[in-house]
Write an enzyme that holds these catalytic residues in place. Structure first.
Site, PDB file in Angstrom:
ATOM      1  N   LYS A 150      31.314  42.257 -79.652  1.00 53.46           N
ATOM      2  CA  LYS A 150      32.739  42.138 -79.980  1.00 53.46           C
ATOM      3  C   LYS A 150      33.140  43.334 -80.814  1.00 53.46           C
ATOM      4  O   LYS A 150      32.321  43.829 -81.577  1.00 53.46           O
ATOM      5  CB  LYS A 150      33.013  40.844 -80.760  1.00 53.46           C
ATOM      6  N   LYS A 176      25.172  40.305 -74.542  1.00 51.07           N
ATOM      7  CA  LYS A 176      25.895  40.556 -73.297  1.00 51.07           C
ATOM      8  C   LYS A 176      27.208  41.287 -73.544  1.00 51.07           C
ATOM      9  O   LYS A 176      27.775  41.239 -74.638  1.00 51.07           O
ATOM     10  CB  LYS A 176      26.153  39.252 -72.540  1.00 51.07           C
ATOM     11  N   ASP A 178      31.261  41.623 -72.678  1.00 53.61           N
ATOM     12  CA  ASP A 178      32.262  40.577 -72.475  1.00 53.61           C
ATOM     13  C   ASP A 178      32.790  40.634 -71.040  1.00 53.61           C
ATOM     14  O   ASP A 178      32.523  41.570 -70.296  1.00 53.61           O
ATOM     15  CB  ASP A 178      33.377  40.683 -73.515  1.00 53.61           C
ATOM     16  N   GLU A 179      33.540  39.591 -70.650  1.00 55.41           N
ATOM     17  CA  GLU A 179      33.916  39.453 -69.240  1.00 55.41           C
ATOM     18  C   GLU A 179      34.856  40.552 -68.765  1.00 55.41           C
ATOM     19  O   GLU A 179      34.927  40.842 -67.577  1.00 55.41           O
ATOM     20  CB  GLU A 179      34.526  38.070 -68.995  1.00 55.41           C
ATOM     21  N   HIS A 266      29.064  34.585 -65.738  1.00 51.47           N
ATOM     22  CA  HIS A 266      30.223  34.235 -66.548  1.00 51.47           C
ATOM     23  C   HIS A 266      31.235  33.585 -65.612  1.00 51.47           C
ATOM     24  O   HIS A 266      31.353  33.974 -64.458  1.00 51.47           O
ATOM     25  CB  HIS A 266      30.786  35.493 -67.203  1.00 51.47           C
ATOM     26  N   LYS A 306      35.817  26.495 -78.804  1.00 49.49           N
ATOM     27  CA  LYS A 306      37.246  26.779 -78.709  1.00 49.49           C
ATOM     28  C   LYS A 306      37.833  26.438 -77.355  1.00 49.49           C
ATOM     29  O   LYS A 306      39.043  26.485 -77.156  1.00 49.49           O
ATOM     30  CB  LYS A 306      37.502  28.271 -79.012  1.00 49.49           C
TER      31      LYS A 306
END
Lengths: 410, 410
Positions: A150, A176, A178-179, A266, A306
């Site tokens: 991130k 990993k 992110d998408e 994902h 979340k």
């Protein structure tokens, strides 16, 4: 012309048939029987009118049977011959295609698919599965701990590698992309992979643990395969793919390329199909298809995080990708989305230890930074495995203490 | 840590930004402002908590701006750098990915996307488009008439070719496979293509018209490309693909293979995403993406047929795939699903003549069979083009008269 009837409550599904369960809300004035008839027809051999070109042998051999109508749930048994062996796109064009658009219906949900062994056997399934992943990483029993670099996008290649390094150093097993991070102007795929794998090697030496990087290869199919081959050449063990935005044909291509890389799936975008309880396609169905296609790890929801997704639903998905099914290996369930150390205890209580706990913000958002965040996460896992409440364990582990103070203990 | 705010009503979209319109229903207790903030965040650089790894330059360069909130509609301007040039999967993983699953929301719909010229220019778009298709078939002004071989599946290769032959003989320009017919035990792809193209040549000789066969190449990507190349080798001019069940990465691969074949796009399964008015992804957005990816023909709905889809929606889609947009050619709109000769007049009145009228049951269901069914359809088109009511035209055209009697004049 041949008149065909599709509702046959006396039919009992045959060994080779695929059984599909739908939730149905018919349009005004349409009975459940009629709606079921139209669904079976449009998803197989029929259309809105009788056909001069229909032949009795076709109906006899290929007609599906609606064998159960209970409340708003119907079950249809489809002859195996309706489906192309080894093709997920063709299966979905049949049982999750035109039917959603029919005026006869107000709502439709593909709830579950029971594949016959013959159909399952036309797919490879996961190459590694839970056991293969555990062997690759040398981790026998405990849940794996993963993170997503991130911010999602914006770091350059070296910054990305540095964040990954810190995460591994602190205790993450998996890191990993992110998408939405693929190959960007500010962070190119190849350079990112090279830099990050260098840091993986360094962190392995320094920690004595096996570490893995899961670079996002999502792209047009040939470009995706080029990227995956590059990862292999550079000594990577994993790739990740956004299975739904890339699509089923590309996912199957990645598996069939058989590069010896673990495939992390994902599910970005799934909730556009899965979230409305009486519409679309259930995540359970998508997960079972992903297993057929051959993913080794799949995001299944975090329950306590979340994102939307109930305990019952997520447990059902985990069962669907790990239960005995012909030659298929088990898919490693990945819990991700809004997790932090304070939630680990609750998560493990619900899902057990054969899961991957993945946290992005819950690691890089730690007040003392990524290394401390990863440490706190590993500490939370240790505490849960030893049956010690996180709050108590935190008395002797300062990173965990900070995390619990920052985000709460639940 | 860097605090970032995403709502900026004073922002006016810059030349290079992509503007995305969402319909939003926040979860209980969440304001529209907050929901908009979370959507912008999760679809770009942010997550649920502040990050130690965030850098001010990233927020400055890559932060999207919610510049409009009106009722339940929000508009977000995304910097171009957030997206990989030429990648539909990456775009969707960003703007149609995780956001659907967020607990902050009850409902979310991606309603429209306005691409910047720079983004559009990273895609090929259609190779042929409306003009190229018309040139290939030698048809200047009139709507094209197409059919789907019916029953959907079950015919063997020779029977399939025979039905296609009859359709061409009666007056169809285009004949396509159905969405669930790929390569089956009872009808293999290669043999079907060979047999059907033979019949195409025969029908061209006999009618003096150009005819086209659109074989369904939907499969795992490499197999799909092998099938498309086979079609080219055999002298085919077209392929068709189920764009959503195959997926965007495979669709882009088909276009990038640049085989000189017209691409017909079937949208099987779209309604699972498009039908709920406040959820999922609009067909308009899917259609615009398909145009970027490079389809030449796309199913858009029939308005007057068996499938859901209002006049307003379908007109909007037609506009979206034909209006001026950088270098992109126009996509030929295909109307399909429950059409028959009695509906042609109404359809042309709504959509004009730059469409493909496709009927399956409405041709092969004709009481006198496929040839008569195709004749009736061409007659209905002639009548509409001459401004003669179908009922009157039917006085001198017996196939049309039978069709109108069988299915009604509207």
């Amino acid at each position: 012309m041949t008149k065909i009837s599709y509702v046959d409550k006396k039919h009992s599904p045959k060994k080779n048939e695929l059984v599909v369960e739908f939730k149905v809300k018919p349009a005004k004035g349409i009975s459940m029987e009629r709606a079921a008839e139209e669904i079976a027809k449009e998803s197989s051999i029929g259309t809105w009118t009788d056909l001069a070109t229909m032949k009795p042998r076709i109906a006899k051999k290929l007609k599906p049977s609606v064998f159960s109508i209970k409340g708003n749930t119907i079950q249809i048994a489809y002859p195996l011959e309706l489906f192309e062996a080894g093709s997920i796109p063709q299966l979905l064009s049949s049982i999750a295609g035109n039917i959603y658009g029919m005026k006869y219906l107000e709502r439709l949900r593909l709830e579950n698919i029971s594949f016959s062994a013959a159909f399952v056997n036309s797919f490879n399934g996961p190459k590694f599965g839970i056991k293969g992943v555990r062997k690759t990483l040398g981790i026998k029993d405990r849940p794996l701990v993963g993170t997503i670099v991130k911010p999602k996008v914006g770091l350059n290649e070296k910054e990305h590698a540095k964040v990954a390094y810190n995460a591994w150093l602190g205790g993450c097993d998996l890191v990993k992309d992110d998408e939405n991070l693929t190959s960007m102007k500010f962070n190119s795929f190849k350079k990112r992979v090279t830099e990050t794998l260098k840091m993986r090697d360094k962190s392995e030496e320094e920690t004595g643990e096996k570490k893995a990087y899961m670079p996002n290869v999502t792209a047009e199919t040939n470009e995706m395969l080029r990227r995956a081959k590059f990862v292999k050449q550079q000594g990577g063990r994993y790739v990740m793919i956004d299975i739904l935005t890339a699509g089923w044909a590309a996912l199957q291509s990645l598996r069939e390329a058989d590069l010896g890389l673990i495939i992390h799936a994902h599910r970005a975008g799934h909730a556009a199909l899965t979230r409305i309880p009486d519409y679309g396609i259930s995540m359970l169905s998508i997960a079972k298809l992903a297993r057929l296609a051959g993913v080794d790890q799949l995001h299944v929801g975090a329950i306590v995080g979340k994102m939307h997704g109930s305990e019952k639903e997520v447990k059902g998905i985990v069962k669907g990708i790990t239960e005995k099914s012909s030659h298929l290996k088990s898919v490693f369930p990945v819990c991700s989305g809004g997790l932090h150390p304070g939630k680990v205890e609750a998560l493990l209580k619900i899902l057990g230890t054969d899961i991957i706990i993945q946290a992005g913000g819950g690691i890089h958002g730690h007040k003392k930074g990524t290394i401390a965040g990863a440490k706190a996460m590993r500490q939370a896992v240790e505490a849960a495995l030893q049956g010690i409440p996180a709050k108590d364990y935190a008395l002797m582990h300062k990173e965990l203490a900070i995390a619990l103070k920052q985000w709460g203990a639940k």
